[in-house]
Design a protein around this motif. Structure first.
Motif, PDB file in Angstrom:
ATOM      1  N   GLU A 195       0.826  -1.213   0.000  1.00 51.07           N
ATOM      2  CA  GLU A 195       0.000   0.000   0.000  1.00 51.07           C
ATOM      3  C   GLU A 195       0.858   1.259   0.000  1.00 51.07           C
ATOM      4  O   GLU A 195       0.526   2.243  -0.664  1.00 51.07           O
ATOM      5  CB  GLU A 195      -0.942  -0.010   1.203  1.00 51.07           C
ATOM      6  CG  GLU A 195      -1.947  -1.137   1.106  1.00 51.07           C
ATOM      7  CD  GLU A 195      -3.357  -0.729   1.493  1.00 51.07           C
ATOM      8  OE1 GLU A 195      -3.569   0.435   1.840  1.00 51.07           O
ATOM      9  OE2 GLU A 195      -4.232  -1.599   1.437  1.00 51.07           O
ATOM     10  N   GLU A 196       1.962   1.218   0.747  1.00 50.21           N
ATOM     11  CA  GLU A 196       2.857   2.383   0.735  1.00 50.21           C
ATOM     12  C   GLU A 196       3.481   2.559  -0.652  1.00 50.21           C
ATOM     13  O   GLU A 196       3.609   3.682  -1.142  1.00 50.21           O
ATOM     14  CB  GLU A 196       3.964   2.214   1.782  1.00 50.21           C
ATOM     15  CG  GLU A 196       3.490   2.462   3.193  1.00 50.21           C
ATOM     16  CD  GLU A 196       4.631   2.360   4.195  1.00 50.21           C
ATOM     17  OE1 GLU A 196       5.783   2.713   3.862  1.00 50.21           O
ATOM     18  OE2 GLU A 196       4.370   1.899   5.325  1.00 50.21           O
ATOM     19  N   ALA A 197       3.864   1.455  -1.277  1.00 44.90           N
ATOM     20  CA  ALA A 197       4.460   1.527  -2.625  1.00 44.90           C
ATOM     21  C   ALA A 197       3.455   2.102  -3.623  1.00 44.90           C
ATOM     22  O   ALA A 197       3.801   2.947  -4.460  1.00 44.90           O
ATOM     23  CB  ALA A 197       4.919   0.137  -3.072  1.00 44.90           C
ATOM     24  N   LEU A 198       2.210   1.652  -3.509  1.00 38.74           N
ATOM     25  CA  LEU A 198       1.156   2.148  -4.398  1.00 38.74           C
ATOM     26  C   LEU A 198       0.969   3.657  -4.223  1.00 38.74           C
ATOM     27  O   LEU A 198       0.929   4.414  -5.200  1.00 38.74           O
ATOM     28  CB  LEU A 198      -0.150   1.413  -4.080  1.00 38.74           C
ATOM     29  CG  LEU A 198      -1.407   1.873  -4.817  1.00 38.74           C
ATOM     30  CD1 LEU A 198      -1.290   1.580  -6.300  1.00 38.74           C
ATOM     31  CD2 LEU A 198      -2.642   1.190  -4.245  1.00 38.74           C
ATOM     32  N   ALA A 199       0.893   4.092  -2.972  1.00 40.06           N
ATOM     33  CA  ALA A 199       0.672   5.523  -2.703  1.00 40.06           C
ATOM     34  C   ALA A 199       1.861   6.354  -3.208  1.00 40.06           C
ATOM     35  O   ALA A 199       1.668   7.432  -3.773  1.00 40.06           O
ATOM     36  CB  ALA A 199       0.446   5.746  -1.211  1.00 40.06           C
ATOM     37  N   LEU A 230       1.877   9.345  -6.029  1.00 42.33           N
ATOM     38  CA  LEU A 230       2.401  10.690  -5.754  1.00 42.33           C
ATOM     39  C   LEU A 230       3.464  11.072  -6.783  1.00 42.33           C
ATOM     40  O   LEU A 230       3.527  12.220  -7.227  1.00 42.33           O
ATOM     41  CB  LEU A 230       2.992  10.760  -4.339  1.00 42.33           C
ATOM     42  CG  LEU A 230       1.983  10.815  -3.198  1.00 42.33           C
ATOM     43  CD1 LEU A 230       2.709  10.882  -1.857  1.00 42.33           C
ATOM     44  CD2 LEU A 230       1.036  12.006  -3.329  1.00 42.33           C
ATOM     45  N   ASP A 231       4.287  10.113  -7.198  1.00 46.16           N
ATOM     46  CA  ASP A 231       5.300  10.391  -8.237  1.00 46.16           C
ATOM     47  C   ASP A 231       4.621  10.820  -9.531  1.00 46.16           C
ATOM     48  O   ASP A 231       5.058  11.754 -10.197  1.00 46.16           O
ATOM     49  CB  ASP A 231       6.159   9.143  -8.509  1.00 46.16           C
ATOM     50  CG  ASP A 231       7.136   8.874  -7.376  1.00 46.16           C
ATOM     51  OD1 ASP A 231       7.318   9.763  -6.516  1.00 46.16           O
ATOM     52  OD2 ASP A 231       7.702   7.759  -7.340  1.00 46.16           O
ATOM     53  N   LYS A 232       3.552  10.117  -9.891  1.00 41.23           N
ATOM     54  CA  LYS A 232       2.836  10.466 -11.124  1.00 41.23           C
ATOM     55  C   LYS A 232       2.205  11.857 -11.008  1.00 41.23           C
ATOM     56  O   LYS A 232       2.239  12.644 -11.960  1.00 41.23           O
ATOM     57  CB  LYS A 232       1.762   9.419 -11.445  1.00 41.23           C
ATOM     58  CG  LYS A 232       2.353   8.070 -11.848  1.00 41.23           C
ATOM     59  CD  LYS A 232       1.318   7.170 -12.456  1.00 41.23           C
ATOM     60  CE  LYS A 232       1.807   5.728 -12.572  1.00 41.23           C
ATOM     61  NZ  LYS A 232       3.037   5.562 -13.362  1.00 41.23           N
ATOM     62  N   ILE A 233       1.659  12.155  -9.862  1.00 43.59           N
ATOM     63  CA  ILE A 233       1.036  13.467  -9.639  1.00 43.59           C
ATOM     64  C   ILE A 233       2.077  14.581  -9.755  1.00 43.59           C
ATOM     65  O   ILE A 233       1.823  15.634 -10.338  1.00 43.59           O
ATOM     66  CB  ILE A 233       0.341  13.493  -8.259  1.00 43.59           C
ATOM     67  CG1 ILE A 233      -0.937  12.652  -8.325  1.00 43.59           C
ATOM     68  CG2 ILE A 233       0.027  14.921  -7.832  1.00 43.59           C
ATOM     69  CD1 ILE A 233      -1.620  12.464  -6.982  1.00 43.59           C
ATOM     70  N   SER A 282       1.451  -3.327 -10.105  1.00 44.88           N
ATOM     71  CA  SER A 282       2.256  -2.477 -10.984  1.00 44.88           C
ATOM     72  C   SER A 282       3.135  -1.546 -10.169  1.00 44.88           C
ATOM     73  O   SER A 282       4.250  -1.240 -10.545  1.00 44.88           O
ATOM     74  CB  SER A 282       1.361  -1.690 -11.946  1.00 44.88           C
ATOM     75  OG  SER A 282       0.634  -0.703 -11.264  1.00 44.88           O
ATOM     76  N   ALA A 283       2.630  -1.101  -9.010  1.00 40.78           N
ATOM     77  CA  ALA A 283       3.431  -0.230  -8.150  1.00 40.78           C
ATOM     78  C   ALA A 283       4.646  -0.997  -7.629  1.00 40.78           C
ATOM     79  O   ALA A 283       5.748  -0.471  -7.582  1.00 40.78           O
ATOM     80  CB  ALA A 283       2.603   0.283  -6.979  1.00 40.78           C
ATOM     81  N   ALA A 284       4.438  -2.253  -7.263  1.00 38.13           N
ATOM     82  CA  ALA A 284       5.532  -3.062  -6.720  1.00 38.13           C
ATOM     83  C   ALA A 284       6.616  -3.241  -7.784  1.00 38.13           C
ATOM     84  O   ALA A 284       7.807  -3.115  -7.505  1.00 38.13           O
ATOM     85  CB  ALA A 284       5.011  -4.407  -6.250  1.00 38.13           C
ATOM     86  N   SER A 285       6.206  -3.481  -9.051  1.00 32.98           N
ATOM     87  CA  SER A 285       7.224  -3.694 -10.075  1.00 32.98           C
ATOM     88  C   SER A 285       7.930  -2.376 -10.403  1.00 32.98           C
ATOM     89  O   SER A 285       9.100  -2.359 -10.739  1.00 32.98           O
ATOM     90  CB  SER A 285       6.641  -4.339 -11.329  1.00 32.98           C
ATOM     91  OG  SER A 285       5.634  -3.515 -11.864  1.00 32.98           O
ATOM     92  N   ASP A 286       7.220  -1.246 -10.266  1.00 32.45           N
ATOM     93  CA  ASP A 286       7.849   0.071 -10.475  1.00 32.45           C
ATOM     94  C   ASP A 286       8.963   0.347  -9.469  1.00 32.45           C
ATOM     95  O   ASP A 286       9.910   1.040  -9.765  1.00 32.45           O
ATOM     96  CB  ASP A 286       6.802   1.196 -10.299  1.00 32.45           C
ATOM     97  CG  ASP A 286       6.106   1.514 -11.597  1.00 32.45           C
ATOM     98  OD1 ASP A 286       6.334   0.764 -12.567  1.00 32.45           O
ATOM     99  OD2 ASP A 286       5.339   2.493 -11.639  1.00 32.45           O
ATOM    100  N   THR A 287       8.775  -0.172  -8.262  1.00 35.81           N
ATOM    101  CA  THR A 287       9.716   0.194  -7.197  1.00 35.81           C
ATOM    102  C   THR A 287      10.842  -0.830  -7.055  1.00 35.81           C
ATOM    103  O   THR A 287      11.736  -0.651  -6.247  1.00 35.81           O
ATOM    104  CB  THR A 287       9.006   0.313  -5.834  1.00 35.81           C
ATOM    105  OG1 THR A 287       8.295  -0.893  -5.602  1.00 35.81           O
ATOM    106  CG2 THR A 287       8.062   1.485  -5.798  1.00 35.81           C
ATOM    107  N   VAL A 288      10.808  -1.900  -7.865  1.00 36.01           N
ATOM    108  CA  VAL A 288      11.914  -2.866  -7.822  1.00 36.01           C
ATOM    109  C   VAL A 288      13.190  -2.125  -8.197  1.00 36.01           C
ATOM    110  O   VAL A 288      13.226  -1.395  -9.173  1.00 36.01           O
ATOM    111  CB  VAL A 288      11.665  -4.045  -8.798  1.00 36.01           C
ATOM    112  CG1 VAL A 288      12.911  -4.877  -8.971  1.00 36.01           C
ATOM    113  CG2 VAL A 288      10.525  -4.901  -8.284  1.00 36.01           C
TER     114      VAL A 288
END
Ligand code: FEO
Length: 173
Positions: free
Chosen positions: A130-134, A138-141, A165-171
């Motif tokens: 959930e933190e990764a998603l948020a 915020l990065d996109k915003i 998708s957020a999890a794979s973005d932050t890998v």
């Protein structure tokens, strides 16, 4: 059988998950009134997830011989200023929830309740997601800034930004 201390701590978390559901429901309604249909859909979905988190805890407490108590809830605010601010508040709220889960896990160790410790690992993993998603949102915003076209696309696409998708973005972070 749950200790009284752990039962109380779990009941506190039940309330926090219920209040989280209300916070995101209020965000959903605010976004809907502003014509931000995609953001509203995202928040309605998130509100449902929090209710699921609450229910999972209720079932667990009752299964372990405790009594899950349904309490009154703090009223969420109804105006979030801007969608940027609203997502910042969502992120801050998830950090608060993560801290609360960590405190709860700490109580399981104090009480030597390894079954509940094990049960709560699902919540620990969920909070990372959930933190990764948020953060991803915020990065996109931040990329959009005040660009109206960017907001249009963000509102259209935000429901596709999933935890996966957020999890794979932050890998590789
Ligand atoms: Fe149930 Fe968003 O934490």
């Amino acid at each position: 059988m749950l200790s009284k201390k752990l039962e109380d701590a779990l009941n506190k978390q039940i309330r926090i998950e219920a209040e989280s559901s209300q916070v995101y429901l209020s965000m959903a309604s605010w976004a809907e009134v502003k014509g931000l249909e995609g953001i509203a859909g995202f928040m309605y979905g998130h509100s449902d997830e929090e209710r699921m988190h609450m229910l999972k805890l209720i079932k667990y407490v009752n299964e372990r011989g405790g009594h899950a108590k349904i309490s009154d809830l703090a009223a969420p605010k109804t105006d979030f200023g801007s969608f940027q601010n609203m997502f910042q508040e969502l992120y801050d709220h998830e950090i608060f929830v993560s801290n609360s889960i960590n405190d709860l896990v700490h109580v399981t160790l104090e009480e030597k309740d390894y079954a509940t410790h094990n049960f709560l690992q699902w919540y620990v993993a969920e909070q990372i997601e959930e933190e990764a998603l948020a953060r991803t949102i915020l990065d996109k915003i931040n990329l959009i800034g005040n660009d109206k076209g960017g907001l249009y696309l963000f509102d259209r696409d935000v429901q596709q930004i999933t935890v996966e998708s957020a999890a794979s973005d932050t890998v590789g972070d």
